[in-house]
Design an enzyme around this catalytic site. Structure first.
Site, short mmCIF file in Angstrom:
data_model
loop_
_atom_site.label_atom_id
_atom_site.label_comp_id
_atom_site.label_asym_id
_atom_site.label_seq_id
_atom_site.Cartn_x
_atom_site.Cartn_y
_atom_site.Cartn_z
N GLY A 154 -10.15 2.48 1.48
CA GLY A 154 -9.63 2.28 0.12
C GLY A 154 -8.34 3.04 -0.11
O GLY A 154 -7.98 3.38 -1.23
N GLY A 203 -5.48 1.76 0.41
CA GLY A 203 -4.43 0.82 0.01
C GLY A 203 -3.64 0.28 1.19
O GLY A 203 -2.40 0.20 1.12
N SER A 204 -4.34 -0.09 2.27
CA SER A 204 -3.62 -0.56 3.46
C SER A 204 -2.83 -1.84 3.19
O SER A 204 -1.72 -2.01 3.70
CB SER A 204 -4.59 -0.77 4.63
N SER A 205 -3.37 -2.73 2.36
CA SER A 205 -2.66 -3.99 2.08
C SER A 205 -1.36 -3.71 1.32
O SER A 205 -0.31 -4.27 1.66
CB SER A 205 -3.52 -4.92 1.23
N ALA A 229 0.31 -0.88 1.22
CA ALA A 229 1.25 -0.12 2.05
C ALA A 229 1.93 -1.04 3.06
O ALA A 229 3.14 -0.92 3.30
CB ALA A 229 0.52 1.02 2.75
N ASP A 254 -1.01 1.50 -6.46
CA ASP A 254 -1.02 1.70 -5.01
C ASP A 254 0.33 1.35 -4.40
O ASP A 254 0.81 2.03 -3.48
CB ASP A 254 -2.16 0.90 -4.36
#
Ligand code: MEV
Length: 330
Positions: free
Chosen positions: A115, A117-119, A121, A162
């Site tokens: 969680g 926030g890989s998407s 980032a 994010d």
């Protein structure tokens, strides 16, 4: 004169919500910090009109699509944000150099399950890289607008906190859609991060809360208002390094999140273990349901709190807070 390169590597940090989750979707402010585990993307301009993606962390290997079909048809989950980011950049046409083909390879220092926030980032990395490669020289706000549009195109909802953390880094006071993005001048925070082992689904948690808000509008609006007020106080406490007060505010924020119905048994167990072990304060971070908790600790209390979180089944994630935002690596 500026040289045009055809390849660049960019990195952006993950994020942790400190205060204000959920209420931020409805116009109240939040506080977010950037964490020192980073998403990396290498982006290359190619002569063939093909979009190519390798994102092994999310099981996307050698995904290919004609550039004119970006955003059309089925897109594997792990490719969605990057494909739509390239499409949105192409449609906005901000650069001097025209995009023919684009090849993207991503690599993450953190699991997409945390969680962090890989998407968001990776979206930010790709837009920053394309801006650099095409000489568009987008400023942070322009990158935010394109990346936030990408998130909304895919998820339909979300505050964009994010995205802001990935771009600006540091610790931010933030209002939905980037209406306010205020960096706070602080050092890193004495936080422990405990991962619950459960993947939270942000969109369905937002939907659950919004269903509740339709049923009990005054009650839920009241909770949002209280969270908003608490964020204002937390901002003052962070700036003055008043950890005792900040911890109390964390505990109060957690109570309000429990009243919204987004906490979970595993999170509650980790939270109460950390409190019993002497944390100044502790709460879930993000949408709830799973992902991580954060616990504010004193120097001497750190080890005991760490052990308590582990004994409650949590995994400690070693990451700095308040780190640098998106940057060109090479
Ligand atoms: C999710 O990490 C935090 C939420 O407030 C959603 C958002 O702000 O986009 C629930």
């Amino acid at each position: 004169m500026k040289q045009f390169n055809n390849s660049v590597s960019v990195s952006a940090p993950g994020k942790l919500m400190l205060f204000g989750e959920h209420a931020v979707v409805y116009g109240r402010p939040c506080l977010v910090t950037a964490v020192g585990q980073r998403m990396k993307a290498t982006v290359e301009l190619t002569d063939e009109p093909i979009f190519q993606l390798n994102a092994p962390d999310v099981q996307v290997i050698n995904y290919l699509k004609p550039m004119r079909k970006l955003g059309i048809g089925d897109i594997p989950k792990g490719a969605r944000f990057i494909e739509i980011a390239v499409k949105n950049f192409t449609h906005a046409r901000p650069g001097l150099v025209k995009l023919k083909g684009v090849k993207v390879t991503t690599q993450s220092e953190f699991s997409s399950l945390f969680g962090f926030g890989s998407s968001s980032a990776s979206t930010v990395c790709v837009i920053k890289a394309l801006s650099e490669l095409t000489n568009a020289d987008l400023n942070n706000k322009a990158i935010f607008n394109l990346a936030y549009k990408t998130v909304l195109d895919i998820q339909g909802k979300g505050s964009g906190f994010d995205v802001a953390a990935a771009i600006y880094g540091g610790t931010l006071y933030f209002v939905i859609g980037g209406k306010v993005i205020e960096p706070l001048n602080i050092d890193s925070l004495p936080l422990l991060i405990g991962y619950s082992g459960i993947k939270a689904d942000t969109v369905s948690l937002i939907d659950e809360v919004s269903k509740k808000a339709k049923k009990y509008p005054e009650v839920i609006e009241n909770i949002y208002d209280n969270i908003g007020k608490l964020v204002e106080q937390a901002k003052i406490a962070i700036l003055s390094k008043n950890w005792q007060t900040l911890g109390e505010l964390m505990n109060t924020n957690q109570k309000l999140l429990e009243n919204l119905g987004v906490s979970a048994e595993k999170l509650n167990n980790m939270i109460s273990a950390a409190r019993k072990a002497g944390a100044y304060g502790t709460k879930l971070s993000g949408a709830g349901g799973g992902d991580c908790i954060i616990a504010l600790h004193s120097v001497q209390g750190k080890l005991a709190i760490k052990k308590a979180i582990e004994a409650a089944g949590g995994q400690i994630i070693d990451a700095k807070t308040n780190v640098e935002g998106v940057r060109i690596e090479s």
